[in-house]
Design a protein around this motif. Structure first.
Motif, PDB file in Angstrom:
ATOM      1  N   HIS A  49       0.839  -1.345  -0.224  1.00 52.79           N
ATOM      2  CA  HIS A  49      -0.170   0.204   0.058  1.00 52.79           C
ATOM      3  C   HIS A  49       0.830   1.166   0.158  1.00 52.79           C
ATOM      4  O   HIS A  49       0.203   2.311  -0.392  1.00 52.79           O
ATOM      5  CB  HIS A  49      -0.860   0.040   1.363  1.00 52.79           C
ATOM      6  CG  HIS A  49      -1.940  -1.204   1.344  1.00 52.79           C
ATOM      7  ND1 HIS A  49      -2.431  -1.828   0.279  1.00 52.79           N
ATOM      8  CD2 HIS A  49      -2.061  -1.869   2.303  1.00 52.79           C
ATOM      9  CE1 HIS A  49      -3.190  -2.783   0.569  1.00 52.79           C
ATOM     10  NE2 HIS A  49      -2.819  -2.839   1.961  1.00 52.79           N
ATOM     11  N   VAL A  50       2.250   0.918   0.662  1.00 54.29           N
ATOM     12  CA  VAL A  50       2.999   2.254   0.449  1.00 54.29           C
ATOM     13  C   VAL A  50       3.547   2.648  -0.769  1.00 54.29           C
ATOM     14  O   VAL A  50       3.429   4.023  -1.069  1.00 54.29           O
ATOM     15  CB  VAL A  50       4.293   2.071   1.435  1.00 54.29           C
ATOM     16  CG1 VAL A  50       5.154   3.327   1.496  1.00 54.29           C
ATOM     17  CG2 VAL A  50       3.920   1.491   2.696  1.00 54.29           C
ATOM     18  N   GLY A  51       3.616   1.797  -1.714  1.00 50.94           N
ATOM     19  CA  GLY A  51       3.767   1.973  -2.995  1.00 50.94           C
ATOM     20  C   GLY A  51       2.829   2.576  -3.816  1.00 50.94           C
ATOM     21  O   GLY A  51       3.069   3.343  -4.624  1.00 50.94           O
ATOM     22  N   VAL A  52       1.614   2.026  -3.670  1.00 45.58           N
ATOM     23  CA  VAL A  52       0.202   2.581  -4.333  1.00 45.58           C
ATOM     24  C   VAL A  52       0.174   4.083  -3.822  1.00 45.58           C
ATOM     25  O   VAL A  52      -0.004   4.927  -4.659  1.00 45.58           O
ATOM     26  CB  VAL A  52      -0.997   1.729  -3.853  1.00 45.58           C
ATOM     27  CG1 VAL A  52      -2.100   2.406  -4.485  1.00 45.58           C
ATOM     28  CG2 VAL A  52      -0.817   0.318  -4.476  1.00 45.58           C
ATOM     29  N   ILE A  53       0.350   4.429  -2.604  1.00 47.74           N
ATOM     30  CA  ILE A  53       0.007   5.773  -2.381  1.00 47.74           C
ATOM     31  C   ILE A  53       1.199   6.914  -2.895  1.00 47.74           C
ATOM     32  O   ILE A  53       1.006   7.717  -3.145  1.00 47.74           O
ATOM     33  CB  ILE A  53       0.114   5.897  -0.607  1.00 47.74           C
ATOM     34  CG1 ILE A  53      -1.329   5.061  -0.099  1.00 47.74           C
ATOM     35  CG2 ILE A  53       0.213   7.223  -0.373  1.00 47.74           C
ATOM     36  CD1 ILE A  53      -1.242   5.193   1.550  1.00 47.74           C
ATOM     37  N   ALA A 296      11.266  -3.688   0.866  1.00 44.88           N
ATOM     38  CA  ALA A 296      11.577  -2.872  -0.524  1.00 44.88           C
ATOM     39  C   ALA A 296      10.735  -3.272  -1.818  1.00 44.88           C
ATOM     40  O   ALA A 296      10.238  -2.688  -2.653  1.00 44.88           O
ATOM     41  CB  ALA A 296      12.855  -2.511  -0.833  1.00 44.88           C
ATOM     42  N   ALA A 297      10.931  -4.580  -1.917  1.00 45.80           N
ATOM     43  CA  ALA A 297      10.228  -5.407  -3.212  1.00 45.80           C
ATOM     44  C   ALA A 297       8.970  -5.119  -3.199  1.00 45.80           C
ATOM     45  O   ALA A 297       8.224  -5.043  -4.110  1.00 45.80           O
ATOM     46  CB  ALA A 297      10.779  -6.392  -3.270  1.00 45.80           C
ATOM     47  N   ILE A 298       8.364  -5.317  -1.770  1.00 41.65           N
ATOM     48  CA  ILE A 298       6.924  -5.391  -1.870  1.00 41.65           C
ATOM     49  C   ILE A 298       6.214  -4.171  -2.004  1.00 41.65           C
ATOM     50  O   ILE A 298       5.110  -3.927  -2.721  1.00 41.65           O
ATOM     51  CB  ILE A 298       6.365  -5.966  -0.280  1.00 41.65           C
ATOM     52  CG1 ILE A 298       6.984  -7.424  -0.367  1.00 41.65           C
ATOM     53  CG2 ILE A 298       4.891  -5.791  -0.153  1.00 41.65           C
ATOM     54  CD1 ILE A 298       6.601  -8.160   1.138  1.00 41.65           C
ATOM     55  N   ILE A 299       6.937  -3.064  -1.600  1.00 37.72           N
ATOM     56  CA  ILE A 299       6.460  -1.719  -1.762  1.00 37.72           C
ATOM     57  C   ILE A 299       6.410  -1.367  -3.408  1.00 37.72           C
ATOM     58  O   ILE A 299       5.715  -0.841  -3.911  1.00 37.72           O
ATOM     59  CB  ILE A 299       7.440  -0.663  -1.029  1.00 37.72           C
ATOM     60  CG1 ILE A 299       7.036  -0.594   0.537  1.00 37.72           C
ATOM     61  CG2 ILE A 299       7.103   0.853  -1.478  1.00 37.72           C
ATOM     62  CD1 ILE A 299       8.070  -0.070   1.397  1.00 37.72           C
TER      63      ILE A 299
END
Length: 736
Positions: A49-53, A296-299
């Motif tokens: 979700h951090v990556g989406v935001i 990091a990869a999940i973000i």
């Protein structure tokens, strides 16, 4: 004609004026739909979700409402309190996920007596006897999680409605009492976030007066309906697409439990996914719910999933003026930590409240240092009596102060720590011991403890001590104790068992001492009683039998600054003992005994360290009847048999290397380690105290693997030494 011209000219002027006026009128203001972002729960996978935001911020897509469950609730709560994507990433990177998920209080923060518990009973298991046998409500009390959440939520302690946060927020928990979902939109933000993340069986549920809250994913893991109820015109739901279970999958108890929960949670996800206006699916099949090391990869996977949905998402983009106004509105509602002018404590008695206030006194009257506050809270957790400590701000008499809220363990005291010891230093004579330590806290006064150890099978023993501070807050203490035990003494010759003796002791003693904070202790005392030492099997000429009374004065000092009770990577420890035996059944005259042990561990890098350990003992050439020291077994000079070297004076040095090879899931243990050690000793004594094949300067080297589980460390190793000594050995229990 002239009049007609005037009328025509006037008409033209009116027409031009009309055209000019229309062209200068401002365009009607565009109405943007309010966007509700919905974040699914999923443990470490929720970091996507951090990556989406991050992607939405970069492309100027405002989030007017945010709703989440479990990890989605945590990420949503961080954003709702005004943090931008960069700050969110910094928060995620700064969280010690291994500690958070393991739920163990760092060894450095334990009180000295709790350090003794952790070293003497090297496992993560304990239960209580308050209302019969009662186990903790979860593997993890959630203390480390609470520190993370309190840091985020504390500035908003007195915000009544979550609509007043920089971004209106809601999260979902499951009320185990009503068996219904609980939507948090007001009240304590920290409590709401703790509740939504309380995965059953993992984290201790959150209790209030009328409810018991567990993870919201059980009933509503993608709360699209909540975002709509908050007022969102359009909902964007983030779905974490996990790998399906295959028919030929290998299963364990934990995987069956986890998959069963996943099936139940998936059932409540489908309808909400269908009701979402826009669904962004993040492929996270490569990771699991505990893959925090791959944050990091999940973000990045979340960022890439948003980019893959860009054609749809970019229709929500706003112009620069609207975006800047959106950022300004969020910033205007963001709050900062106030300067605390007092500390109040909730949930404990007067003595314990005073102890908490003393621990927090250094925080008053200056800008809050969250790291210092976290350290103070973990030191309080290290007393061993609290389940969770949390904090918030509270206004009293026009001043802002810290309110420390405490929850004591629900299952004890008394608290029981079990013990399993298996010594396979000789594969033909494997020994097994099982026992426990039972501790009553505040027994006869604040900070007084009654602690009893018992052990069965190869060893039999019962040792009980009453520890009583001179005053409730004094470092000085007295400690009367009694003991009854029966222990074997095995005699080996070149790893071959030759003789077995047993020593029986009945006695007691009284110590007076001083504790140096949580790192050291000095004791002076006297002990005495009756002993019997007799051969059971083997050569009758090895050692003499004896029986009679004994008595000795003793001085004992212990220092413990290691970072771990089982496999330390840094720090120092020392133990020194002096005994003056004024009465002994095996010696004709009084004699002294002095023994010391010191360790220094130095971390080379994150996975590895080296250590140096030294031990020495002497009786100053006094006649003692039987040798007072022994080497050989599974801890010292491991290539030799247990007690193969008997002497009245010795020196031993160990140089070792430790490296972590792999991590275990937090619920199973800490990891798998390589352990290598080189040992060298000098032994002294009469000829009969050492077997013929032993060297006066014995050396060896050993290498093996250690698996540190929640049940204790398990080691398997091979050792090779001088004079033909070599063996494979294993042990379960204490290593150092």
């Amino acid at each position: 004609m002239h009049a007609r011209v005037k009328i025509c000219l006037f008409s033209v002027v009116l027409m031009l004026f009309s055209i000019y006026g229309t062209s200068q009128e401002p365009p009607a203001k565009t109405k943007y739909p309010s966007i509700g972002l919905v974040l699914q729960g999923g443990g470490a996978l929720g970091l996507a979700h951090v990556g989406v935001i991050t992607w939405m911020e970069e492309h100027h897509i405002p989030i007017n409402y945010i709703a989440g469950t479990s990890m989605g609730g945590l990420v949503g709560g961080v954003y709702a309190t005004g943090h931008n994507a960069v700050e969110m990433r910094q928060i995620v990177d700064g969280i010690p996920w291994d500690q958070v998920m393991a739920g163990l209080t760092p060894f450095d923060d334990l009180a000295f007596r709790r350090k003794e518990d952790a070293r003497d009973y090297p496992n993560s298991l304990e239960f209580g006897l308050r209302k019969g046998v009662q186990f903790p409500e979860g593997f993890n009390s959630g203390q480390q999680v609470s520190l993370v959440l309190d840091k985020i939520a504390a500035p908003y302690s007195e915000v009544k409605s979550f609509n007043d946060l920089p971004t209106p927020f809601a999260c979902v928990a499951t009320d185990l009492v009503t068996e219904k979902p609980k939507v948090f939109r007001s009240g304590s933000l920290s409590l709401a976030l703790r509740s939504t993340m309380s995965l059953p069986g993992i984290f201790t549920p959150v209790r209030t007066k009328d409810a018991i809250y567990a993870d919201g994913g059980l009933l509503n893991n993608i709360p699209v309906n909540v975002a709509k109820e908050m007022g969102a015109d359009l909902t964007v739901a983030i779905h974490l697409a996990e790998a399906p279970m295959l028919p030929n999958a290998n299963l364990s108890t934990f995987s069956v439990l986890g998959q069963s929960l996943s099936v139940m949670i998936s059932a409540n996800e489908l309808q909400n996914m269908e009701n979402a206006d826009i669904l962004v699916s993040v492929p996270v099949q490569k990771w699991g719910a505990l893959s925090f090391d791959d944050a990091a990869a999940i973000i990045k996977a979340g960022y890439d999933a948003a980019e893959a949905k860009s054609k749809v998402l970019l229709t929500l983009r706003v112009d620069d003026a609207t975006w800047n106004q959106y950022l300004a509105d969020r910033a205007s509602r963001r709050l900062q930590d106030p300067v605390p002018m007092f500390v109040a404590v909730d949930g404990v008695n007067a003595d314990l409240s005073r102890r908490v206030q003393e621990q927090m006194a250094g925080l008053i009257g200056k800008p809050l240092d969250s790291d210092q506050l976290d350290q103070a809270i973990m030191r309080l957790k290290g007393f061993g009596r609290f389940s969770v400590l949390s904090y918030s701000y509270e206004e009293r008499n026009g001043q802002q102060g810290l309110l420390i809220k405490t929850e004591e363990n629900s299952y004890g005291p008394p608290i029981v720590r079990p013990l399993l010891l298996i010594d396979g230093s000789s594969l033909k004579n494997v020994t097994l011991d099982m026992g426990a330590r039972i501790t009553f806290l505040d027994f006869g006064g604040f900070r007084s403890e009654w602690r009893t150890d018992f052990i069965l099978f190869s060893d039999y023993g019962l040792n009980s001590e009453y520890y009583h501070p001179v005053t409730p807050f004094s470092h000085w203490f007295i400690a009367p104790r009694v003991l009854a035990d029966n222990n074997p003494l095995y005699i080996y010759d070149n790893n071959q068992l030759t003789t077995t003796y047993r020593r029986t002791t009945l006695g007691g003693g009284l110590d007076a001492g001083y504790q140096f904070g949580n790192t050291g202790e000095l004791r002076v005392g006297y002990e005495g009683g009756w002993q019997n030492f007799a051969r059971q099997i083997g050569n009758a000429n090895e050692l003499p039998n004896f029986s009679g009374g004994y008595g000795d004065s003793r001085v004992q000092y212990r220092l413990d600054r290691l970072d771990d009770p089982v496999i330390p990577f840094s720090g120092q420890s020392f133990q020194g003992d002096f005994y003056w035996y004024n009465a002994s059944p095996e010696a004709p005259k009084p004699y002294p005994v002095v023994e010391g042990n010191g360790q220094i561990h130095y971390r080379l890098n994150e996975p590895s360290s080296v250590f140096l350990e030294g031990s020495a003992g002497t009786t100053f050439n006094y006649e003692t009847g039987i040798p007072q020291f022994s080497l050989g077994g599974s801890r010292e000079l491991v290539a030799y048999g247990t007690n193969e070297l008997l002497m009245d004076k010795y020196f031993l040095f160990q140089l070792g290397y430790i490296r972590q090879l792999a991590k275990l899931p937090p619920l199973l243990g800490s990891g798998i380690y390589f352990l290598g050690v080189y040992e060298a000793a000098q032994v002294y004594g009469a000829p009969h105290t050492m077997v013929n094949k032993a060297s006066g300067f014995p050396t060896d080297a050993a290498a093996g693997l250690v698996v540190n589980t929640i049940f204790g460390p398990v080691e398997a190793a091979y050792a090779y030494g001088d004079t033909g000594h070599h063996k494979f050995f294993f042990r379960v229990g204490r290593l150092f």
